[in-house]
Design a protein around this motif. Structure first.
Motif, PDB file in Angstrom:
ATOM      1  N   MET A   1    -105.089  55.763  25.906  1.00  0.00           N
ATOM      2  CA  MET A   1    -104.639  56.307  24.739  1.00  0.00           C
ATOM      3  C   MET A   1    -105.097  56.372  23.515  1.00  0.00           C
ATOM      4  O   MET A   1    -105.053  54.803  23.210  1.00  0.00           O
ATOM      5  N   GLN A   2    -105.943  56.836  22.916  1.00  0.00           N
ATOM      6  CA  GLN A   2    -105.871  56.529  21.286  1.00  0.00           C
ATOM      7  C   GLN A   2    -105.014  56.342  20.716  1.00  0.00           C
ATOM      8  O   GLN A   2    -103.408  56.987  20.989  1.00  0.00           O
ATOM      9  N   LYS A   3    -104.326  55.960  19.053  1.00  0.00           N
ATOM     10  CA  LYS A   3    -103.850  54.898  18.163  1.00  0.00           C
ATOM     11  C   LYS A   3    -102.686  56.983  18.136  1.00  0.00           C
ATOM     12  O   LYS A   3    -101.549  56.858  18.296  1.00  0.00           O
ATOM     13  N   PHE A   4    -103.986  57.696  17.825  1.00  0.00           N
ATOM     14  CA  PHE A   4    -103.168  59.290  17.556  1.00  0.00           C
ATOM     15  C   PHE A   4    -102.400  59.436  18.616  1.00  0.00           C
ATOM     16  O   PHE A   4    -101.503  60.282  18.204  1.00  0.00           O
ATOM     17  N   GLU A   5    -103.520  59.861  19.700  1.00  0.00           N
ATOM     18  CA  GLU A   5    -102.579  59.942  20.373  1.00  0.00           C
ATOM     19  C   GLU A   5    -100.258  60.377  21.084  1.00  0.00           C
ATOM     20  O   GLU A   5    -100.154  60.089  21.272  1.00  0.00           O
ATOM     21  N   LYS A   6    -101.076  58.427  20.844  1.00  0.00           N
ATOM     22  CA  LYS A   6    -100.109  57.423  21.098  1.00  0.00           C
ATOM     23  C   LYS A   6     -98.437  57.972  19.450  1.00  0.00           C
ATOM     24  O   LYS A   6     -97.549  58.266  20.223  1.00  0.00           O
ATOM     25  N   ARG A   7     -98.883  57.875  18.889  1.00  0.00           N
ATOM     26  CA  ARG A   7     -98.156  58.184  17.453  1.00  0.00           C
ATOM     27  C   ARG A   7     -97.423  59.747  17.452  1.00  0.00           C
ATOM     28  O   ARG A   7     -96.146  59.786  17.665  1.00  0.00           O
ATOM     29  N   ILE A   8     -98.914  60.323  18.382  1.00  0.00           N
ATOM     30  CA  ILE A   8     -98.201  62.085  18.362  1.00  0.00           C
ATOM     31  C   ILE A   8     -97.424  61.836  19.522  1.00  0.00           C
ATOM     32  O   ILE A   8     -95.244  62.564  19.512  1.00  0.00           O
ATOM     33  N   CYS A   9     -97.174  61.536  20.668  1.00  0.00           N
ATOM     34  CA  CYS A   9     -95.966  60.986  21.822  1.00  0.00           C
ATOM     35  C   CYS A   9     -95.089  60.833  21.370  1.00  0.00           C
ATOM     36  O   CYS A   9     -93.734  60.962  21.688  1.00  0.00           O
ATOM     37  N   ILE A  10     -94.625  59.434  20.588  1.00  0.00           N
ATOM     38  CA  ILE A  10     -93.988  58.699  20.207  1.00  0.00           C
ATOM     39  C   ILE A  10     -93.046  59.449  18.899  1.00  0.00           C
ATOM     40  O   ILE A  10     -91.887  59.710  18.982  1.00  0.00           O
ATOM     41  N   PHE A  11     -93.880  60.725  18.516  1.00  0.00           N
ATOM     42  CA  PHE A  11     -92.655  61.192  17.865  1.00  0.00           C
ATOM     43  C   PHE A  11     -91.940  62.206  18.282  1.00  0.00           C
ATOM     44  O   PHE A  11     -91.471  62.393  17.678  1.00  0.00           O
ATOM     45  N   ALA A  12     -93.153  63.060  19.314  1.00  0.00           N
ATOM     46  CA  ALA A  12     -92.518  64.096  20.031  1.00  0.00           C
ATOM     47  C   ALA A  12     -91.306  63.689  20.892  1.00  0.00           C
ATOM     48  O   ALA A  12     -89.446  64.012  20.428  1.00  0.00           O
ATOM     49  N   ILE A  13     -91.411  62.430  21.594  1.00  0.00           N
ATOM     50  CA  ILE A  13     -90.287  61.654  21.368  1.00  0.00           C
ATOM     51  C   ILE A  13     -88.720  61.404  21.141  1.00  0.00           C
ATOM     52  O   ILE A  13     -87.293  62.037  21.076  1.00  0.00           O
ATOM     53  N   VAL A  14     -89.182  60.874  19.869  1.00  0.00           N
ATOM     54  CA  VAL A  14     -88.255  60.260  18.844  1.00  0.00           C
ATOM     55  C   VAL A  14     -87.248  62.270  18.238  1.00  0.00           C
ATOM     56  O   VAL A  14     -86.867  62.019  18.255  1.00  0.00           O
ATOM     57  N   PHE A  15     -88.168  62.565  18.341  1.00  0.00           N
ATOM     58  CA  PHE A  15     -87.997  63.857  17.475  1.00  0.00           C
ATOM     59  C   PHE A  15     -87.465  64.812  18.800  1.00  0.00           C
ATOM     60  O   PHE A  15     -85.466  65.337  17.949  1.00  0.00           O
ATOM     61  N   VAL A  16     -87.213  65.199  19.889  1.00  0.00           N
ATOM     62  CA  VAL A  16     -86.301  65.454  20.603  1.00  0.00           C
ATOM     63  C   VAL A  16     -85.332  64.846  20.697  1.00  0.00           C
ATOM     64  O   VAL A  16     -83.878  65.646  21.044  1.00  0.00           O
ATOM     65  N   SER A  17     -85.540  63.731  20.420  1.00  0.00           N
ATOM     66  CA  SER A  17     -83.847  63.136  21.088  1.00  0.00           C
ATOM     67  C   SER A  17     -82.613  62.944  19.584  1.00  0.00           C
ATOM     68  O   SER A  17     -81.346  62.951  20.402  1.00  0.00           O
ATOM     69  N   LEU A  18     -83.373  63.134  18.534  1.00  0.00           N
ATOM     70  CA  LEU A  18     -82.655  63.599  17.051  1.00  0.00           C
ATOM     71  C   LEU A  18     -81.920  64.446  17.389  1.00  0.00           C
ATOM     72  O   LEU A  18     -80.833  64.363  16.943  1.00  0.00           O
ATOM     73  N   TYR A  19     -82.972  65.566  18.225  1.00  0.00           N
ATOM     74  CA  TYR A  19     -82.347  66.892  18.133  1.00  0.00           C
ATOM     75  C   TYR A  19     -81.355  67.048  19.034  1.00  0.00           C
ATOM     76  O   TYR A  19     -79.836  67.439  18.898  1.00  0.00           O
ATOM     77  N   VAL A  20     -81.457  66.326  20.093  1.00  0.00           N
ATOM     78  CA  VAL A  20     -80.427  66.172  21.384  1.00  0.00           C
ATOM     79  C   VAL A  20     -79.082  65.595  20.854  1.00  0.00           C
ATOM     80  O   VAL A  20     -77.720  66.135  20.916  1.00  0.00           O
ATOM     81  N   GLY A  21     -79.838  64.690  20.356  1.00  0.00           N
ATOM     82  CA  GLY A  21     -77.744  64.014  19.426  1.00  0.00           C
ATOM     83  C   GLY A  21     -77.634  64.853  17.538  1.00  0.00           C
ATOM     84  O   GLY A  21     -76.475  64.303  18.951  1.00  0.00           O
ATOM     85  N   ALA A  22     -77.895  65.294  17.612  1.00  0.00           N
ATOM     86  CA  ALA A  22     -77.595  65.976  17.019  1.00  0.00           C
ATOM     87  C   ALA A  22     -76.232  67.748  17.309  1.00  0.00           C
ATOM     88  O   ALA A  22     -75.372  67.646  16.712  1.00  0.00           O
ATOM     89  N   ILE A  23     -77.256  67.840  18.624  1.00  0.00           N
ATOM     90  CA  ILE A  23     -76.713  69.068  19.058  1.00  0.00           C
ATOM     91  C   ILE A  23     -75.251  68.834  19.485  1.00  0.00           C
ATOM     92  O   ILE A  23     -73.927  68.971  19.760  1.00  0.00           O
ATOM     93  N   ILE A  24     -75.765  67.098  20.403  1.00  0.00           N
ATOM     94  CA  ILE A  24     -74.280  66.458  21.192  1.00  0.00           C
ATOM     95  C   ILE A  24     -73.296  66.435  19.553  1.00  0.00           C
ATOM     96  O   ILE A  24     -71.979  66.475  20.001  1.00  0.00           O
ATOM     97  N   ILE A  25     -73.311  65.647  18.896  1.00  0.00           N
ATOM     98  CA  ILE A  25     -72.817  65.416  17.508  1.00  0.00           C
ATOM     99  C   ILE A  25     -71.901  66.924  16.972  1.00  0.00           C
ATOM    100  O   ILE A  25     -70.777  66.892  16.783  1.00  0.00           O
TER     101      ILE A  25
END
Length: 95
Positions: free
Chosen positions: A1-25
């Protein structure tokens, strides 16, 4: 994977994780604590609806997570397949 694609994937996973955490809290704090903060909400809202306000966006967030995970899996499988094809091609050339 290219560097840009890895960054997008990591950003998406972190974003969704933070959002789900905010919902739970948020849901946990609305259920467990008595609110003393003045909130601007629609008067037509039912009492049970106040608990799931942020959870309404959960399906799009999960969709983003699933698409990201599928993208990662497809990229890895594609890379493995390309390597396998190159090995077979190299073996045919040496035979």
């Amino acid at each position: 994977m290219q560097k840009f694609e890895k960054r997008i994937c990591i950003f998406a996973i972190v974003f969704v994780s933070l959002y789900v955490g905010a919902i739970i809290i948020t849901i946990h704090s609305r259920i467990k604590t008595e609110t003393r903060i003045e909130r601007i909400e629609s008067p037509a809202m039912q009492p049970g609806e106040r608990m799931i306000m942020m959870a309404e966006l959960l399906p799009p967030m999960l969709l983003l997570l699933v698409i990201t995970i599928c993208f990662i899996i497809v990229r890895k499988k594609r890379t493995i397949t390309l390597l396998r094809l190159e090995e077979e091609d190299h073996q045919h050339l040496t035979d």
